[in-house]
Design an enzyme around this catalytic site. Sequence first.
Site, PDB file in Angstrom:
ATOM      1  N   ASP A  41       0.885  -1.163   0.000  1.00 60.13           N
ATOM      2  CA  ASP A  41       0.000   0.000   0.000  1.00 60.13           C
ATOM      3  C   ASP A  41       0.924   1.214   0.000  1.00 60.13           C
ATOM      4  O   ASP A  41       1.432   1.605   1.052  1.00 60.13           O
ATOM      5  CB  ASP A  41      -0.898  -0.007   1.237  1.00 60.13           C
ATOM      6  CG  ASP A  41      -1.777   1.229   1.326  1.00 60.13           C
ATOM      7  OD1 ASP A  41      -2.096   1.823   0.281  1.00 60.13           O
ATOM      8  OD2 ASP A  41      -2.145   1.606   2.459  1.00 60.13           O
ATOM      9  N   GLU A 101      -1.432  -1.386  -4.484  1.00 59.92           N
ATOM     10  CA  GLU A 101      -2.677  -0.631  -4.568  1.00 59.92           C
ATOM     11  C   GLU A 101      -2.427   0.559  -5.477  1.00 59.92           C
ATOM     12  O   GLU A 101      -1.452   1.288  -5.312  1.00 59.92           O
ATOM     13  CB  GLU A 101      -3.124  -0.149  -3.183  1.00 59.92           C
ATOM     14  CG  GLU A 101      -4.418   0.625  -3.233  1.00 59.92           C
ATOM     15  CD  GLU A 101      -4.969   0.978  -1.860  1.00 59.92           C
ATOM     16  OE1 GLU A 101      -5.353   2.149  -1.669  1.00 59.92           O
ATOM     17  OE2 GLU A 101      -5.003   0.090  -0.986  1.00 59.92           O
ATOM     18  N   ASP A 116      -2.289   0.824   7.783  1.00 60.72           N
ATOM     19  CA  ASP A 116      -1.578   0.738   6.507  1.00 60.72           C
ATOM     20  C   ASP A 116      -0.964  -0.652   6.337  1.00 60.72           C
ATOM     21  O   ASP A 116      -0.820  -1.143   5.220  1.00 60.72           O
ATOM     22  CB  ASP A 116      -0.487   1.811   6.429  1.00 60.72           C
ATOM     23  CG  ASP A 116      -1.050   3.207   6.587  1.00 60.72           C
ATOM     24  OD1 ASP A 116      -1.214   3.889   5.572  1.00 60.72           O
ATOM     25  OD2 ASP A 116      -1.339   3.603   7.729  1.00 60.72           O
TER      26      ASP A 116
END
Length: 187
Positions: free
Chosen positions: A15, A75, A148
């Site tokens: 991410d 992502e 996260d």
Amino acid sequence: MQKQKAKERIILGIDPGTVLMGYGVLKEVNREISLISLGVIKLGHLDDHALKLQRIFKKVSALVEQYKPDCVALEAPFYGKNVQVMLKLGRAQGVAMAAALHADLPIFEYSPRKIKQSVTGSGNASKEQVAAMLQTLLKFKETPEFLDATDGLAVAVCHSFQQNQGPTGKSYAGWEAFVKDNQKRIR
């Protein structure tokens, strides 16, 4: 009769971020997934954007060296109103991609909505809902300090599920339909 060797791969999910970059590492044997590691790379203390990018490259390279993944899933930055934030996130993602490509690893991108839908059955799930589902799927109790980390792990899980879904790809009207059709994933 010889026993067929189990199909195994390691997936690194990322991410991207310029303050916190989340990551998760999964081991997949046939269609069973298990958690290897998850965490964050803290970048907020660095003032210089170029230094943050350098740190991302070095840390992703170190993760690749440590866990020897077969692929990297990221992502994709989502569209936002602040163009500067989008630019910085795009750079962070690009540098993470470059580190994976430097190691000759295939890379895959997923939208935030696709990741949430893949993990929870709902594209509008909250970060907390994604984290809770991951704890259930991968049987870990510790709540990471930062969401996260679970976001990075969710990218890896999404990639695993997409690869194992086969050519028919399904969408679900809701959580109940998803659970009913995926009993093997629930432990």
